[in-house]
Scaffold this motif. Structure first.
Motif, PDB file in Angstrom:
ATOM      1  N   MET A 164       0.834  -1.196   0.000  1.00 11.38           N
ATOM      2  CA  MET A 164       0.000   0.000   0.000  1.00 11.38           C
ATOM      3  C   MET A 164       0.874   1.253   0.000  1.00 11.38           C
ATOM      4  SD  MET A 164      -2.797  -1.249   2.873  1.00 11.38           S
ATOM      5  CE  MET A 164      -4.124  -0.163   2.306  1.00 11.38           C
ATOM      6  N   ARG A 165       0.288   2.374  -0.450  1.00 20.56           N
ATOM      7  CA  ARG A 165       1.018   3.645  -0.454  1.00 20.56           C
ATOM      8  C   ARG A 165       0.059   4.800  -0.172  1.00 20.56           C
ATOM      9  NH1 ARG A 165       0.102   7.234  -3.961  1.00 20.56           N
ATOM     10  NH2 ARG A 165       2.013   8.386  -3.443  1.00 20.56           N
ATOM     11  N   ALA A 166       0.660   5.960   0.227  1.00 13.72           N
ATOM     12  CA  ALA A 166      -0.104   7.183   0.453  1.00 13.72           C
ATOM     13  C   ALA A 166       0.813   8.367   0.217  1.00 13.72           C
ATOM     14  CB  ALA A 166      -0.663   7.229   1.877  1.00 13.72           C
ATOM     15  N   ASP A 167       0.212   9.500  -0.125  1.00 16.21           N
ATOM     16  CA  ASP A 167       0.976  10.737  -0.270  1.00 16.21           C
ATOM     17  C   ASP A 167       1.218  11.359   1.099  1.00 16.21           C
ATOM     18  OD1 ASP A 167       1.108  10.725  -3.105  1.00 16.21           O
ATOM     19  OD2 ASP A 167      -0.949  11.511  -3.219  1.00 16.21           O
ATOM     20  N   LEU A 168       2.290  12.127   1.191  1.00 18.21           N
ATOM     21  CA  LEU A 168       2.609  12.895   2.396  1.00 18.21           C
ATOM     22  C   LEU A 168       2.728  14.372   2.046  1.00 18.21           C
ATOM     23  CD1 LEU A 168       5.331  10.619   4.089  1.00 18.21           C
ATOM     24  CD2 LEU A 168       2.925  10.872   4.734  1.00 18.21           C
ATOM     25  N   PRO A 169       2.392  15.259   3.007  1.00 16.17           N
ATOM     26  CA  PRO A 169       1.937  14.963   4.376  1.00 16.17           C
ATOM     27  C   PRO A 169       0.525  14.381   4.394  1.00 16.17           C
ATOM     28  CG  PRO A 169       1.795  17.310   3.945  1.00 16.17           C
ATOM     29  CD  PRO A 169       2.482  16.716   2.752  1.00 16.17           C
ATOM     30  N   ALA A 170       0.142  13.820   5.551  1.00 12.56           N
ATOM     31  CA  ALA A 170      -1.167  13.184   5.721  1.00 12.56           C
ATOM     32  C   ALA A 170      -1.949  13.951   6.785  1.00 12.56           C
ATOM     33  CB  ALA A 170      -0.998  11.724   6.127  1.00 12.56           C
ATOM     34  N   PRO A 171      -2.654  14.999   6.403  1.00 11.60           N
ATOM     35  CA  PRO A 171      -3.381  15.806   7.392  1.00 11.60           C
ATOM     36  C   PRO A 171      -4.589  15.055   7.934  1.00 11.60           C
ATOM     37  CG  PRO A 171      -3.915  16.542   5.175  1.00 11.60           C
ATOM     38  CD  PRO A 171      -2.840  15.509   5.030  1.00 11.60           C
ATOM     39  N   GLY A 172      -5.055  15.478   9.100  1.00 15.68           N
ATOM     40  CA  GLY A 172      -6.289  14.930   9.656  1.00 15.68           C
ATOM     41  C   GLY A 172      -6.098  13.791  10.626  1.00 15.68           C
ATOM     42  N   LEU A 173      -4.875  13.291  10.768  1.00 16.60           N
ATOM     43  CA  LEU A 173      -4.648  12.205  11.720  1.00 16.60           C
ATOM     44  C   LEU A 173      -4.286  12.777  13.084  1.00 16.60           C
ATOM     45  CD1 LEU A 173      -2.544   9.694   9.588  1.00 16.60           C
ATOM     46  CD2 LEU A 173      -4.887   9.357  10.403  1.00 16.60           C
ATOM     47  N   PRO A 174      -4.678  12.116  14.163  1.00 22.40           N
ATOM     48  CA  PRO A 174      -4.245  12.553  15.498  1.00 22.40           C
ATOM     49  C   PRO A 174      -2.766  12.248  15.705  1.00 22.40           C
ATOM     50  CG  PRO A 174      -5.425  10.488  15.663  1.00 22.40           C
ATOM     51  CD  PRO A 174      -5.540  10.923  14.227  1.00 22.40           C
ATOM     52  N   HIS A 175      -2.196  12.797  16.757  1.00 19.82           N
ATOM     53  CA  HIS A 175      -0.778  12.583  17.061  1.00 19.82           C
ATOM     54  C   HIS A 175      -0.613  12.358  18.559  1.00 19.82           C
ATOM     55  CE1 HIS A 175      -1.158  15.262  13.550  1.00 19.82           C
ATOM     56  NE2 HIS A 175      -0.151  14.555  13.064  1.00 19.82           N
ATOM     57  N   LEU A 176       0.441  11.658  18.905  1.00 19.50           N
ATOM     58  CA  LEU A 176       0.776  11.469  20.311  1.00 19.50           C
ATOM     59  C   LEU A 176       1.611  12.655  20.795  1.00 19.50           C
ATOM     60  CD1 LEU A 176       1.645   7.673  20.247  1.00 19.50           C
ATOM     61  CD2 LEU A 176      -0.369   8.731  21.263  1.00 19.50           C
ATOM     62  N   ASP A 177       1.341  13.106  21.999  1.00 15.40           N
ATOM     63  CA  ASP A 177       2.008  14.303  22.519  1.00 15.40           C
ATOM     64  C   ASP A 177       3.493  14.075  22.801  1.00 15.40           C
ATOM     65  OD1 ASP A 177      -0.310  15.789  22.390  1.00 15.40           O
ATOM     66  OD2 ASP A 177      -0.933  15.237  24.426  1.00 15.40           O
ATOM     67  N   HIS A 178       3.816  12.920  23.344  1.00 16.36           N
ATOM     68  CA  HIS A 178       5.198  12.672  23.748  1.00 16.36           C
ATOM     69  C   HIS A 178       5.678  11.368  23.118  1.00 16.36           C
ATOM     70  CE1 HIS A 178       4.801  15.955  26.573  1.00 16.36           C
ATOM     71  NE2 HIS A 178       3.702  15.390  27.043  1.00 16.36           N
ATOM     72  N   VAL A 179       6.462  11.497  22.069  1.00 19.20           N
ATOM     73  CA  VAL A 179       7.007  10.334  21.358  1.00 19.20           C
ATOM     74  C   VAL A 179       8.518  10.485  21.280  1.00 19.20           C
ATOM     75  CG1 VAL A 179       7.069   9.044  19.203  1.00 19.20           C
ATOM     76  CG2 VAL A 179       4.912  10.010  19.999  1.00 19.20           C
ATOM     77  N   HIS A 180       9.231   9.463  21.724  1.00 22.53           N
ATOM     78  CA  HIS A 180      10.690   9.464  21.599  1.00 22.53           C
ATOM     79  C   HIS A 180      11.059   8.862  20.253  1.00 22.53           C
ATOM     80  CE1 HIS A 180      14.740   7.620  21.971  1.00 22.53           C
ATOM     81  NE2 HIS A 180      15.002   8.789  22.557  1.00 22.53           N
ATOM     82  N   VAL A 181      11.894   9.576  19.501  1.00 20.82           N
ATOM     83  CA  VAL A 181      12.347   9.109  18.190  1.00 20.82           C
ATOM     84  C   VAL A 181      13.853   8.913  18.246  1.00 20.82           C
ATOM     85  CG1 VAL A 181      12.461   9.580  15.720  1.00 20.82           C
ATOM     86  CG2 VAL A 181      10.504  10.409  17.067  1.00 20.82           C
TER      87      VAL A 181
END
Length: 290
Positions: A164-181
């Motif tokens: 599967m594929r999708a274009d970026l950016p992907a608006p409208g999705l929620p996000h986690l406040d604190h994510v370690h990368v």
């Protein structure tokens, strides 16, 4: 040395040489799927030498691959095939093949590889080469002539992945406040995202660094005790944000959805999540065994 395969077909096989590089890159480009990077000489060199950043451990188990090109009567390179032996179990591997989906060329290349690998058992399209972004198996809708040639040669296909594929950016999705990368311990070309609550890991994801503007979402996981709170969707939003920040303009993923409904590996929920986030199916991926 040139090996004449069939005067009727008008094709001959010979080992790949550096002079074939441009022609082989055009063959690979002709088969390129949406969401896959344009092949480069550096990628081809890695594939010829039997190296790949994805599935690297499996490649390390192989002898150096053989690479043969099929040449028509006018001297045009019509196809290419790579194959190798895995000494630990004396198994043959058909690694990659490109022929502009011409049936006779596919038959010729597969037949030659099988003759060279005989009498061993042979697997085809079982892991990803350096020519792709993690494409571990054959996309059967985009490569019908190759799939049919494998079946004519006696191979049995097994469905493995939904691509599967999708274009970026992907608006409208929620996000986690604190994510370690941070770096992914399992691969130098990836980043791991971790979300914790009260010090406990609740969700994580791994993304592949973009190649040619294309990133990979390798996987998302939510701890069983934390499921049902929307963490999977929020981690997906965070992972796609990370890829966008790294320069990705599109993203691909692979879903191992071969398990039946109700099985512990059932991916119905994952498929629904990805589809609702804007991912569309490009193809179904199959590997083959003889």
């Amino acid at each position: 040395m040139v090996v004449i395969v069939s005067p009727v077909l008008g094709l001959s096989l010979r080992p790949y040489t550096l002079a074939d590089q441009s022609a082989v890159l055009r063959l690979i480009e002709a088969d390129r799927l949406p969401g896959q990077p344009q092949p480069t000489p550096a990628m081809l060199t890695e594939a010829l030498e039997g190296r790949s950043s994805v599935d690297a451990g499996w490649w390390a188990e192989l002898e150096r691959p053989a690479v043969q090109v099929a040449v028509d009567g006018s001297g045009t390179v019509a196809g290419v095939v790579s194959y190798a032996v895995r000494p630990k179990d004396d198994t043959g591997l058909l690694l990659w093949l490109h022929c502009r989906e011409d049936a006779r060329t596919a038959d010729t290349l597969i037949g030659h590889a099988l003759a060279e690998l005989a009498p061993r058992p042979v697997h085809a399209f079982h892991f990803a080469s350096a020519l792709s972004q993690g494409l571990e198996a054959l996309p059967v809708r985009h490569r019908p002539a190759t799939a049919q040639a494998l079946e004519r040669a006696g191979f049995t296909g097994e469905r493995l992945w939904r691509y599967m594929r999708a274009d970026l950016p992907a608006p409208g999705l929620p996000h986690l406040d604190h994510v370690h990368v941070g770096p992914d311990p399992g691969g130098k070309h990836a980043r791991r995202l971790e979300a914790r609550q009260d010090g406990n890991l609740v969700a994580e994801a791994v993304v592949g660094l973009p190649v040619g503007g294309i990133g990979v979402l390798w996987w998302i996981s939510v701890e069983p005790a934390a499921r049902g709170r929307g963490l999977g969707r929020a981690m997906l939003g965070s992972a796609l944000d990370v890829l966008t920040g790294l320069g990705a303009q599109e993203v691909i993923l692979y879903v191992d959805d071969d398990a039946p409904p109700g099985d512990e590996r059932d991916r119905t929920a994952a498929n629904s999540l990805y589809e609702s986030a804007g991912f569309t199916e490009v193809d179904r991926l199959y590997s083959y065994s003889l």
